[in-house]
Design an enzyme around this catalytic site. Structure first.
Site, PDB file in Angstrom:
ATOM      1  N   ASP A 195     -10.849  -6.624  -0.444  1.00 29.07           N
ATOM      2  CA  ASP A 195     -10.267  -5.482   0.220  1.00 29.07           C
ATOM      3  C   ASP A 195      -9.597  -6.250   1.589  1.00 29.07           C
ATOM      4  O   ASP A 195     -10.157  -7.397   1.871  1.00 29.07           O
ATOM      5  CB  ASP A 195     -11.281  -4.534   0.714  1.00 29.07           C
ATOM      6  CG  ASP A 195     -10.515  -3.132   1.107  1.00 29.07           C
ATOM      7  OD1 ASP A 195     -10.655  -2.187   0.268  1.00 29.07           O
ATOM      8  OD2 ASP A 195     -10.154  -3.368   2.416  1.00 29.07           O
ATOM      9  N   SER A 247       0.878  -1.180  -0.119  1.00 27.08           N
ATOM     10  CA  SER A 247       0.205   0.242   0.008  1.00 27.08           C
ATOM     11  C   SER A 247       0.756   1.169  -0.095  1.00 27.08           C
ATOM     12  O   SER A 247       0.393   2.372  -0.182  1.00 27.08           O
ATOM     13  CB  SER A 247      -1.136  -0.094   1.221  1.00 27.08           C
ATOM     14  OG  SER A 247      -1.792  -1.182   1.188  1.00 27.08           O
ATOM     15  N   CYS A 304      -7.526   2.046   2.025  1.00 26.13           N
ATOM     16  CA  CYS A 304      -8.619   1.110   1.168  1.00 26.13           C
ATOM     17  C   CYS A 304      -8.408   0.558  -0.096  1.00 26.13           C
ATOM     18  O   CYS A 304      -7.779   1.410  -0.737  1.00 26.13           O
ATOM     19  CB  CYS A 304      -9.970   1.922   1.117  1.00 26.13           C
ATOM     20  SG  CYS A 304     -11.194   1.322   0.197  1.00 26.13           S
ATOM     21  N   HIS A 318     -15.001  -0.677   3.736  1.00 32.75           N
ATOM     22  CA  HIS A 318     -14.581   0.748   4.409  1.00 32.75           C
ATOM     23  C   HIS A 318     -15.830   1.781   4.153  1.00 32.75           C
ATOM     24  O   HIS A 318     -15.875   2.861   4.747  1.00 32.75           O
ATOM     25  CB  HIS A 318     -13.411   1.273   3.863  1.00 32.75           C
ATOM     26  CG  HIS A 318     -12.206   0.759   4.146  1.00 32.75           C
ATOM     27  ND1 HIS A 318     -11.777  -0.458   3.241  1.00 32.75           N
ATOM     28  CD2 HIS A 318     -11.198   0.949   5.132  1.00 32.75           C
ATOM     29  CE1 HIS A 318     -10.754  -0.819   3.939  1.00 32.75           C
ATOM     30  NE2 HIS A 318     -10.383  -0.017   4.952  1.00 32.75           N
TER      31      HIS A 318
END
Lengths: 371, 651
Positions: free
Chosen positions: B365, B326, B384, B371
Site C-alpha cells: 500500500d 488511483s 487505500c 489504513h
C-alpha cells in the site's frame, strides 16, 4: 507455300523474316517520332519524359513483334479464350478492383496496375470476327443476335466501372467488325435510330461528372476551372498556330501553363500551335495512310476472319484519332482518349502496337492460293 | 467450322467486303474533311483573333481563394480570424538580375537570412512566371517605402492578402491548432481542385479536424490581360464561397484560467460539461505560438520546438497516455457493486500490504503502516490500495475489462480533434496478442490501482468523471457546437452524440460511488480535503498518481523529496461539481508533480471555481467576448502554488 517463299530472294529481308510490314512500320515510327518532339516541347523541354516515352515505344514495338509472329489462324482459334479471359478480368475488376478516382478500372497485379478494358478493345473485335467467320456473310438474324451479345456483355461490364468512354470504344470496335461482316444497311439504320431514341435513357444513367462533361461541351463558359477551360485554351492554342505555326518549342499556350494535360490528351493542341495547319495536315496524312494501309491489308485478307478483323482494327484506330482531335478542337465533349502513338502514356501505346502486330500478321502470313 | 466454307459464297463475300471497305474509306474521308474544315476555320479564318488572344490579350485564369472561416469560443470570443497582410513578391521572369534586386530591396525592407533562404528555396520550385514571396507581413512603413521606390523594381510587387491571426496566441493553441503552407500530400487528401490558389491549410487542432468546413469553395475569374500582364477585364467571375465560421464549446476565459492554474508545469487540463459532452477547456502545457507556423516556420525554429524536452507541440490532453493511478478506483468500486463481489459496507483490513493466496509476494500500500479497517467510502476517500487489490482479485481481469470498457477505456472518445489516442485497457486477449504471454494474477492487482499496462488520456479521464456525474448517461466529448454560414448567417448546431449508456444492475451503485467521491473532498483524511474543504459547492473527486519510475513490486515508495524530478510520479486529480446538478467534470494531470491531491487537486479546484463562481466573483465579470482577462486568474494561480502534505494516494 507462303508468299514469303514465292518472293524473289532479294526481297526476303530482315523485315519479312520478322513478319513486319514495311509500309506500316515506317508510318508508325514516323508518327511515334513526331510524338517525341511534341512531348519534349509540351513538357517544357523535359528530356526525362522523352526517354520514358521512348521506353514505352520500345515496349510497344516488342508487343508488335510478338503479335506479328503468330499466324492469323492462331488468333482465330485463340479469340474465345482471350475473350473469356478478358471477361473474367473485367469481373475481377468489379469485385476487387483498385479504386482510382472513384471508378474501378484498374486491377492491381502487385507489379503492374492493369486495365482489363484495354484488352477488350482488341479481344471483342477478334472474338466477333472469329464468330462471324464460321457463318454466312451477310449473317442471318440468329448469328447477328449472338454477335450483339458478344459485344454487349463486355460493353456493359466496362460501362458500370464506370468508364463510358472506353465502353463506347469497345462497342465501336465490335460494331466495325459487324459492319465489315456485312451487317445489312437496314440494320445499321435501325441501330442508329435506336441509339438516338435511347439517348435520353443513357443521359439519365450517366454519372454526374459525365453529364457535366457534355454540358460543358455545349457551354464551355459554364465550367471556367475545368473542362470548359481546357477547350477554350486548346482552341486558342490551335487557332493561334495559323498556317505555318509558331515553330517547335515556341508555343506559348502550353509553356505558359495555360493548357492543362498538354502532354497527354491535349497534346494535339501543342502540335497544332507549333506546327500550324501544314504540320497538322502532314500528321493527318500519316494517320490516313496508316488507316489506308490497314484497309488494304484487310482487302487482301484471305478469309472472313482476317478481312473483317483487319478492317475493324483499322477503323477503330481511325476512330481514336478522330475522337481525340475532335475533342481538342471543341467538336465533341472531352473524353479521355489519347492521341494514338503521340500522347504521353504507355497503356494505349502497347495495345495499339499489339493491334498493328495482328494486322502485320494478317499481311505477312498470306498463302498464295491458286485461283 | 471448316465445313461451312464449302457452302459459303466466297465471291459474294469478297464483293460485300470490298463495298464495305470502300464505304469505310469514304466515311474516313468525310471525317477527315470535317476535321480539316474545323482546322481551317480555327487556323486560317479565326487565326488573327486567336493569335491576339494568345499573344496580346492573354486570358489568365485568376483563382480567388475563399476567405477562411472564423473560429469563436462558446461566447463569441474570437479564437482565429483573418487580417490583411502585405506580401512582397518577385516574378522571376520579369527580373533580369535577381541577386542584385534582392540586395537593393534589402535597403528598403528588412530581409534576414531566413527570408533569403526561404525565398531561394521557393524560387527553385516555382514556375518562372509565378510570383515568389520574399517577405510576408510587411509593416505599413515598409509598404510605404516600397511604394515610393517601386519604379526601380520592375517584376517586384506587393500583394495584399489575408493572413491567419490567433488573438489568444499561445493560449488554446492546442485546441484551435494552426494553418500552414499546404503540402502535396494534403492536396491529394483534400483534392487539388478545391485548393487552387489556396496557400494554407489547417495543420492541427480544429483548424485541421474541421478543415473542410473552414476552407470554403475556391472562386475563379477569367481575366483578359495585355502583354505586360495588366488585367483588362473580367470575362467570367465565379465568386466561390467563404468558409463556415465555427463556434467552439470551449470557454476562452475558462481556458485561460485553466492554463494559469497549471502554471509553468507540464501537464494537461480537460473540462467537460457532463450534460452535453461539450469540452469547456482543453489545456496542454507547455504551449506554442501558432503564428510561427502561419508564414512557414523556419527550419531552425521548428527543430528547436521539436527537440524541446518539454515537447510543446505534443498535445498531452488527447495524445498523452498515462496510467490513471488511483483515479480508476471509483470505476473499480462500480465494478465491485455491479458484479456483487462486495457491498458498500463490507470491510477489508489493510495492514499496509496485500498477498495473493499461496504467494508470499507483498503488494504494498502507498501507506506503509496501513489504513486499518476500510469500507468502500473510506477506501476511496483515503485511496487505500489494499482494499482495491482485494477487490481486483475478486473481480478478475475479465470483469474489470468489461466494466472499464463501458466507460470508454481502451478506445478514443471520438473527440473532434486530430490525433486522439485511445489509451490501453489491458485484457487477456490484448496481452496474448501484444506480449505473447498469459495473464498473471498479479497484473490484475496492478490494474485495480490503475497501474501496470493501463493507460488513459486526460480526455478519457475527464469523460469517465462526466459519465459518473451523469450516472452512466453521457455524450461523446466534442469541441465544435455550431457552424455558421457567413453569407446567410444561418447557424447549424452540431447535435451531441450520446454514448451507449452504462447499464447497471442496481442504480444505487452510482449513488454509493458518488458518495464515496464526496468523502474524498469533504472528510478529514480525504485526499482532496485540503483542496476542496472550503469550496462553496459540493464536489466529488478523486486523486491519483501515475508511476513513472518502475518500482519493484514489493518495494515501498520512497520519500518524494528524495526522487529526481523526472522520475517523480505524475499527479492526477479528477472531479465533478456541483454534485446535485453536475455542470463541469475536470481531469488534471501534472507531469512529475508528485501527489495528486496536493498538486493536481488545487488546479481542478481553480478550474471549477472559475466556472461555477465566475459571476459571484466581482473581479471575474470581464466581458466574456474578451475572455483573456488576467484578473480572474489570481485566486486560481494562488491556489495552484499551494502545496500541502495532505495524505496522498500513491497507488
Amino acid at each position: 507455300m507462303t508468299e514469303l517463299d514465292a518472293a524473289p530472294r532479294s526481297q526476303i529481308g530482315l523485315l519479312a523474316r520478322l513478319h513486319v510490314d514495311a509500309w506500316l512500320a515506317v508510318l508508325l515510327l514516323a508518327v511515334c517520332s513526331v510524338g517525341l518532339f511534341v512531348i519534349y516541347s509540351a513538357t517544357g523541354s523535359d528530356g526525362g519524359a522523352v526517354i520514358s516515352q521512348v521506353q514505352r515505344i520500345g515496349m510497344g514495338i516488342v508487343a508488335l513483334l510478338i503479335c506479328a509472329q503468330a499466324p492469323p489462324e492462331l488468333y482465330r482459334n485463340f479469340a474465345p479464350y482471350l475473350y473469356a479471359a478478358g471477361l473474367l478480368l473485367l469481373l475481377a475488376v468489379l469485385v476487387l478492383g483498385d479504386h482510382s478516382k472513384g471508378a474501378q478500372r484498374w486491377l492491381d497485379l502487385g507489379v503492374v496496375r492493369f486495365q482489363p478494358s484495354e484488352i477488350m478493345k482488341i479481344a471483342v473485335p477478334m472474338m466477333v470476327a472469329s464468330y462471324l467467320h464460321g457463318s454466312n456473310i451477310p449473317p442471318r438474324l440468329q448469328t447477328l443476335a449472338g454477335a450483339v451479345v458478344l459485344v454487349a456483355v463486355p460493353t456493359a461490364l466496362v460501362a458500370v466501372q464506370p468508364d463510358l468512354g472506353t465502353s463506347l470504344l469497345v462497342v465501336a470496335a465490335g460494331g466495325f467488325v459487324l459492319f465489315f461482316g456485312g451487317l445489312s444497311w437496314r440494320w445499321i439504320a435501325s441501330v442508329v435510330g435506336l441509339a438516338t431514341a435511347a439517348a435520353p435513357i443513357v443521359w439519365m444513367n450517366m454519372r454526374e461528372y459525365q453529364q457535366q462533361r457534355v454540358l460543358t461541351f455545349l457551354d464551355p463558359s459554364s465550367d471556367p476551372l475545368g473542362a470548359g477551360y481546357h477547350i477554350t485554351q486548346s482552341k486558342i492554342a490551335i487557332g493561334s498556330g495559323g498556317i505555318f505555326g509558331k515553330g517547335w518549342l515556341n508555343g506559348t499556350q502550353a509553356s505558359l501553363d495555360f493548357l492543362p494535360e498538354s502532354h497527354t490528351d491535349f497534346i494535339f493542341a501543342v502540335f497544332a500551335e507549333e506546327m500550324g495547319l501544314l504540320g497538322v495536315l502532314a500528321l493527318l496524312t500519316l494517320y490516313t495512310l496508316i488507316v489506308a494501309r490497314g484497309l488494304v491489308i484487310a482487302l487482301r485478307g484471305q478469309d472472313t476472319f482476317q478481312r473483317i478483323l483487319a478492317g475493324g482494327l483499322s477503323l477503330t484506330f481511325f476512330l481514336y484519332v478522330f475522337i481525340n482531335i475532335g475533342m481538342v478542337m471543341g467538336l465533341m465533349p472531352v473524353v479521355g482518349v489519347p492521341l494514338p502513338l503521340v500522347s504521353f502514356g504507355g497503356t494505349s501505346m502497347v495495345s495499339l502496337m499489339a493491334g498493328f502486330g495482328i494486322l502485320m500478321s494478317i499481311q505477312t502470313h498470306r498463302k498464295l492460293i491458286s485461283s | 467450322m471448316g465445313n461451312y466454307d464449302a457452302i459459303k459464297d466466297l465471291h459474294a463475300e469478297r464483293q460485300t467486303f470490298f463495298v464495305r471497305a470502300l464505304v469505310a474509306l469514304i466515311a474516313c474521308g468525310i471525317a477527315i474533311a470535317i476535321l480539316v474544315s474545323r482546322l481551317v476555320s480555327l487556323q486560317v479564318f479565326q487565326h488573327a483573333d486567336f493569335l491576339t488572344r494568345s499573344n496580346e490579350n492573354r486570358m489568365r485564369l485568376v483563382v480567388v481563394p475563399p476567405v477562411r472561416g472564423l473560429i469563436f469560443d462558446r461566447n463569441g470570443a474570437v479564437l482565429a480570424d483573418n487580417v490583411p497582410s502585405f506580401v512582397l513578391e518577385l516574378i522571376p521572369e520579369q527580373v533580369d538580375d535577381i541577386e542584385n534586386t534582392l540586395k537593393r530591396l534589402s535597403r528598403i525592407v528588412s530581409l534576414d537570412n531566413e527570408d533569403m533562404e526561404r525565398f531561394r528555396d521557393r524560387l527553385r520550385r516555382t514556375p518562372r512566371y509565378r510570383g515568389v514571396p520574399i517577405r510576408t507581413r510587411l509593416t505599413m512603413d515598409e509598404v510605404a517605402r516600397f511604394e515610393i521606390n517601386r519604379h526601380d523594381f520592375s517584376g517586384v510587387d506587393i500583394r495584399a492578402g489575408l493572413t491567419r491571426r490567433y488573438p489568444l496566441g499561445e493560449s488554446a493553441a492546442h485546441v484551435v491548432g494552426y494553418v500552414g503552407g499546404v503540402s502535396e500530400e494534403e492536396l491529394r487528401e483534400f483534392g487539388a481542385e478545391g485548393y487552387r490558389g489556396t496557400t494554407h491549410i489547417g495543420k492541427n487542432g480544429v483548424e485541421r479536424s474541421h478543415e473542410v468546413n473552414l476552407h470554403g469553395k475556391v472562386g475563379a475569374k477569367i481575366v483578359e490581360t495585355n502583354a505586360t500582364g495588366r488585367p483588362l477585364r473580367d470575362l467570367n467571375y465565379d465568386r466561390g464561397a467563404p468558409g463556415q465560421s465555427l463556434y467552439l464549446t470551449v470557454d476562452a476565459q475558462l481556458q485561460v484560467a485553466a492554463e494559469a492554474a497549471l502554471g509553468d508545469r507540464e501537464g494537461a487540463v480537460v473540462a467537460i460539461q457532463p450534460s452535453s459532452g461539450e469540452v469547456l477547456a482543453l489545456v496542454s502545457k507547455p504551449g506554442f505560438d501558432p503564428h510561427l507556423f502561419v508564414d512557414g516556420i523556419g527550419f531552425k525554429t521548428y527543430k528547436a520546438l521539436n527537440a524541446n524536452p518539454t515537447k510543446p507541440l505534443f498535445n498531452r490532453a488527447l495524445q498523452g497516455q498515462y496510467p490513471p493511478g488511483s483515479t480508476i478506483k471509483p470505476l473499480m468500486a462500480m465494478a465491485g457493486l455491479e458484479y456483487a463481489v462486495t457491498t458498500e459496507h463490507e470491510r477489508v483490513f489493510c495492514p499496509g500490504y496485500y498477498e495473493l493466496p499461496g504467494s508470499s509476494r507483498k503488494y504494498r500500500d502507498w501507506k506503509r503502516r496501513g489504513h486499518g479497517w476500510m469500507d468502500m467510502d473510506r477506501a476511496i476517500a483515503e485511496s487505500c490500495d489494499v482494499y482495491f487489490y482485494k477487490l481486483a482479485e475478486q473481480l478478475g481481469v475479465d470483469r474489470i475489462e468489461a466494466m472499464l470498457s463501458q466507460f470508454g477505456l481502451g478506445s478514443a472518445t471520438g473527440l473532434d480533434l486530430p490525433g486522439e489516442k485511445g489509451g490501453l485497457l489491458p485484457s487477456r486477449d490484448w496481452k496474448r496478442a501484444a506480449k505473447r504471454e498469459a495473464w498473471y494474477p498479479g497484473e490484475t492487482l496492478n490494474i485495480g490501482i490503475g497501474q501496470g499496462y493501463m493507460m488513459m488520456t486526460p480526455v478519457q479521464l475527464a469523460q469517465t468523471m462526466a459519465l459518473v456525474a451523469m450516472r452512466g448517461q453521457g455524450y461523446v466529448p466534442h469541441i465544435v457546437h455550431a457552424e455558421e454560414d457567413p453569407l446567410s448567417h444561418t447557424m447549424r448546431r452540431v447535435a451531441p452524440t450520446p454514448v451507449p449508456s452504462i447499464e447497471t444492475r442496481d442504480p444505487r451503485a452510482w449513488s454509493e460511488v458518488i458518495h464515496a467521491l464526496i468523502e474524498v473532498t469533504t472528510t478529514q483524511g480525504g485526499t482532496g480535503y485540503r483542496a476542496f474543504h472550503d469550496a462553496p459547492y459540493l464536489a466529488a473527486g478523486k486523486s491519483g498518481s501515475a508511476q513513472v519510475a518502475g518500482l519493484a513490486q514489493d518495494e515501498a515508495a520512497p520519500e518524494l523529496s528524495s526522487v529526481p524530478k523526472h522520475l517523480r510520479d505524475h499527479a492526477l486529480f479528477v472531479a465533478f461539481a456541483p454534485v446535485e446538478s453536475p455542470q463541469i467534470a475536470v481531469a488534471v494531470i501534472v507531469e512529475h508533480g508528485g501527489g495528486g491531491g496536493s498538486v493536481a487537486g488545487p488546479v481542478v479546484r481553480a478550474v471549477i471555481d472559475d466556472w461555477l463562481l465566475r459571476d459571484a466573483d466581482p473581479t471575474a465579470d470581464a466581458d466574456a467576448g474578451n475572455a483573456a482577462g488576467a484578473t480572474v486568474l489570481t485566486p486560481a494561480a494562488a491556489a495552484a502554488t499551494t502545496t500541502t502534505t495532505a495524505p496522498e494516494g500513491a497507488g
